[in-house]
Motif scaffolding. Structure first.
Motif, PDB file in Angstrom:
ATOM      1  N   UNK A 132      -6.377  24.708   9.176  1.00  0.00           N
ATOM      2  CA  UNK A 132      -6.470  24.662  10.636  1.00  0.00           C
ATOM      3  C   UNK A 132      -6.083  23.271  11.144  1.00  0.00           C
ATOM      4  N   UNK A 133      -5.585  23.233  12.384  1.00  0.00           N
ATOM      5  CA  UNK A 133      -5.178  21.961  12.982  1.00  0.00           C
ATOM      6  C   UNK A 133      -6.410  21.238  13.508  1.00  0.00           C
ATOM      7  N   UNK A 134      -7.055  20.518  12.633  1.00  0.00           N
ATOM      8  CA  UNK A 134      -8.252  19.782  13.037  1.00  0.00           C
ATOM      9  C   UNK A 134      -8.243  18.411  12.376  1.00  0.00           C
ATOM     10  N   UNK A 135      -9.398  17.781  12.306  1.00  0.00           N
ATOM     11  CA  UNK A 135      -9.497  16.434  11.758  1.00  0.00           C
ATOM     12  C   UNK A 135      -9.013  16.386  10.306  1.00  0.00           C
ATOM     13  N   UNK A 136      -8.427  15.244   9.961  1.00  0.00           N
ATOM     14  CA  UNK A 136      -8.029  15.023   8.573  1.00  0.00           C
ATOM     15  C   UNK A 136      -8.255  13.555   8.234  1.00  0.00           C
ATOM     16  N   UNK A 137      -7.947  13.176   7.019  1.00  0.00           N
ATOM     17  CA  UNK A 137      -8.176  11.806   6.575  1.00  0.00           C
ATOM     18  C   UNK A 137      -6.848  11.077   6.421  1.00  0.00           C
ATOM     19  N   UNK A 138      -6.816   9.839   6.868  1.00  0.00           N
ATOM     20  CA  UNK A 138      -5.685   8.953   6.619  1.00  0.00           C
ATOM     21  C   UNK A 138      -6.117   8.004   5.510  1.00  0.00           C
ATOM     22  N   UNK A 139      -5.322   7.933   4.431  1.00  0.00           N
ATOM     23  CA  UNK A 139      -5.698   7.090   3.296  1.00  0.00           C
ATOM     24  C   UNK A 139      -4.604   6.079   2.996  1.00  0.00           C
ATOM     25  N   UNK A 140      -5.021   4.858   2.688  1.00  0.00           N
ATOM     26  CA  UNK A 140      -4.115   3.806   2.235  1.00  0.00           C
ATOM     27  C   UNK A 140      -4.680   3.228   0.946  1.00  0.00           C
ATOM     28  N   UNK A 141      -3.852   3.131  -0.089  1.00  0.00           N
ATOM     29  CA  UNK A 141      -4.290   2.618  -1.382  1.00  0.00           C
ATOM     30  C   UNK A 141      -3.449   1.417  -1.769  1.00  0.00           C
ATOM     31  N   UNK A 142      -4.122   0.299  -2.079  1.00  0.00           N
ATOM     32  CA  UNK A 142      -3.418  -0.899  -2.516  1.00  0.00           C
ATOM     33  C   UNK A 142      -2.906  -0.700  -3.936  1.00  0.00           C
ATOM     34  N   UNK A 143      -1.614  -0.937  -4.139  1.00  0.00           N
ATOM     35  CA  UNK A 143      -1.004  -0.665  -5.445  1.00  0.00           C
ATOM     36  C   UNK A 143      -1.550  -1.577  -6.545  1.00  0.00           C
ATOM     37  N   UNK A 150       0.815  -1.213   0.000  1.00  0.00           N
ATOM     38  CA  UNK A 150       0.000   0.000   0.000  1.00  0.00           C
ATOM     39  C   UNK A 150       0.848   1.263   0.000  1.00  0.00           C
ATOM     40  N   UNK A 151       0.216   2.352  -0.444  1.00  0.00           N
ATOM     41  CA  UNK A 151       0.779   3.693  -0.335  1.00  0.00           C
ATOM     42  C   UNK A 151      -0.086   4.450   0.665  1.00  0.00           C
ATOM     43  N   UNK A 152       0.547   5.259   1.513  1.00  0.00           N
ATOM     44  CA  UNK A 152      -0.171   5.922   2.603  1.00  0.00           C
ATOM     45  C   UNK A 152      -0.016   7.433   2.490  1.00  0.00           C
ATOM     46  N   UNK A 153      -1.040   8.164   2.929  1.00  0.00           N
ATOM     47  CA  UNK A 153      -0.994   9.631   2.874  1.00  0.00           C
ATOM     48  C   UNK A 153      -2.064  10.182   3.811  1.00  0.00           C
ATOM     49  N   UNK A 154      -1.997  11.492   4.045  1.00  0.00           N
ATOM     50  CA  UNK A 154      -3.061  12.179   4.775  1.00  0.00           C
ATOM     51  C   UNK A 154      -3.671  13.231   3.865  1.00  0.00           C
ATOM     52  N   UNK A 155      -4.950  13.467   4.034  1.00  0.00           N
ATOM     53  CA  UNK A 155      -5.677  14.471   3.250  1.00  0.00           C
ATOM     54  C   UNK A 155      -6.270  15.465   4.223  1.00  0.00           C
ATOM     55  N   UNK A 156      -5.768  16.702   4.175  1.00  0.00           N
ATOM     56  CA  UNK A 156      -6.285  17.714   5.099  1.00  0.00           C
ATOM     57  C   UNK A 156      -7.535  18.356   4.514  1.00  0.00           C
ATOM     58  N   UNK A 157      -8.378  18.848   5.398  1.00  0.00           N
ATOM     59  CA  UNK A 157      -9.599  19.518   4.957  1.00  0.00           C
ATOM     60  C   UNK A 157      -9.391  21.027   4.906  1.00  0.00           C
ATOM     61  N   UNK A 190       4.259   8.100  -5.404  1.00  0.00           N
ATOM     62  CA  UNK A 190       3.088   7.483  -4.758  1.00  0.00           C
ATOM     63  C   UNK A 190       1.854   7.847  -5.582  1.00  0.00           C
ATOM     64  N   UNK A 191       1.986   7.708  -6.887  1.00  0.00           N
ATOM     65  CA  UNK A 191       0.945   8.180  -7.794  1.00  0.00           C
ATOM     66  C   UNK A 191      -0.409   7.526  -7.592  1.00  0.00           C
ATOM     67  N   UNK A 192      -0.412   6.243  -7.239  1.00  0.00           N
ATOM     68  CA  UNK A 192      -1.686   5.541  -7.024  1.00  0.00           C
ATOM     69  C   UNK A 192      -2.467   6.205  -5.908  1.00  0.00           C
ATOM     70  N   UNK A 193      -1.781   6.464  -4.800  1.00  0.00           N
ATOM     71  CA  UNK A 193      -2.426   7.097  -3.653  1.00  0.00           C
ATOM     72  C   UNK A 193      -2.870   8.516  -3.979  1.00  0.00           C
ATOM     73  N   UNK A 194      -2.015   9.280  -4.654  1.00  0.00           N
ATOM     74  CA  UNK A 194      -2.346  10.664  -4.999  1.00  0.00           C
ATOM     75  C   UNK A 194      -3.571  10.730  -5.901  1.00  0.00           C
TER      76      UNK A 194
END
Length: 317
Positions: free
Chosen positions: A188-199, A178-185, A264-268
């Protein structure tokens, strides 16, 4: 008897038209030119007739000659008008707008959902206002280019470099890499998303985490590892991924080069799918929204998978 042929859909090229022009100037007949190009004599006759222009040879004197460039331009103009334009009926418009609301790209509307027009036609209707859409309705509105950032020459990755990643992972041979990343909304320092994508399968895992910190990432990753078999992780060098080795085997963690998101193109690319539902600046996201988006992505057909969705790919291969 000499047999001439013109293969189906094999139109004359600009290079062939220039040969015709040269051979005509040298005095060769249409039949001889047809023999040399392996075309029917009638094809050359029609071509010469369509490509004729009136050219002045001296003051008050004109000749009709064949021009390869003029013939090529005429051919291209005729091709533009040779296909019957699809008509945008009320029913077809409603279908397209329905899939746009479902965040489907024009390609997926045509290839996966059977919209009976070409992809380029849908884009034409969008850009020329036939569907009543605005720039805000586009999946990925174009933005100004930003200056490319450069990594410090003294930079050291948090673990093993992506250059050490095995060939089996690079070639997407197995599910579980997998490739891993975070996606901010918002900024501000608040909730965000953790994403994992299977290659391999492009299956996406999304979790809403309290903030973009290493401890929040690791806590969510612990829970994910209880549900899914993960063999390797490829991450960027953000501080939120600096402590992945606390919860996952460091021998199977690989870090991309700085400012090299294409590694990490798949995840992006899958994070862009999230943006269809949660554009940048979205202030809040609920667990229900995140679950919906994850399910939508995993049921969204992918060209790379033969227009199967990740779930279908995992079920059928």
């Amino acid at each position: 008897m000499q047999h001439y042929y013109t293969p189906k859909r094999r139109h004359l090229t600009l290079a062939e038209r220039r040969m015709i022009e040269r051979w005509l100037q040298e005095g060769f007949s249409n039949r001889e030119i047809a023999r040399r190009l392996a075309k029917a004599p009638q094809t050359i006759h029609n071509e010469v007739k369509r490509g004729q222009v009136r050219q002045q040879v001296r003051k008050g004197k004109f000749e009709i000659i064949y021009s390869a460039d003029f013939a090529q331009e005429a051919y291209q103009n005729n091709r533009k008008h040779s296909v019957k334009q699809a008509s945008l009926t009320k029913e077809l418009k409603e279908k397209i707008l329905h899939y746009i609301k479902q965040k489907y790209s024009p390609e997926m509307m045509v290839k996966a959902k059977g919209i009976p027009v070409s992809v380029s036609t849908i884009y034409y209707w969008i850009h020329h206002g036939h569907l009543g859409l605005t720039k805000d309705d586009m999946l990925y509105p174009r933005k100004e280019k930003t200056k490319k950032k450069q990594a410090s020459p003294n930079f050291k990755p948090a673990g093993k470099s992506i250059e050490e990643r095995p060939k089996s992972i690079n070639q997407r041979e197995n599910v579980g890499d997998v490739e891993i990343d975070t996606v901010i909304q918002t900024r501000a320092k608040n909730e965000c998303l953790l994403t994992l994508t299977d290659r391999k399968s492009r299956y996406q895992i999304i979790r809403l985490i309290p903030d973009k910190s290493a401890s929040s990432v690791n806590q969510a990753l612990k829970m994910i590892l209880r549900e899914y078999q993960i063999n390797s992780i490829t991450a960027d060098n953000g501080p939120e991924f600096s402590r992945l080795a606390d919860v996952f085997d460091p021998e199977n963690i690989y870090y991309a080069h700085p400012y090299s998101s294409w590694e990490r193109g798949t995840n992006e690319n899958h994070n862009r799918l999230i943006r269809r539902w949660l554009p940048k600046g979205s202030k809040t996201a609920t667990q229900q929204q995140v679950a919906f988006i994850e399910n939508w992505i995993n049921n969204y057909p992918k060209k790379i998978l033969g227009y199967k969705s990740p779930k279908e790919f995992l079920q059928t291969g």
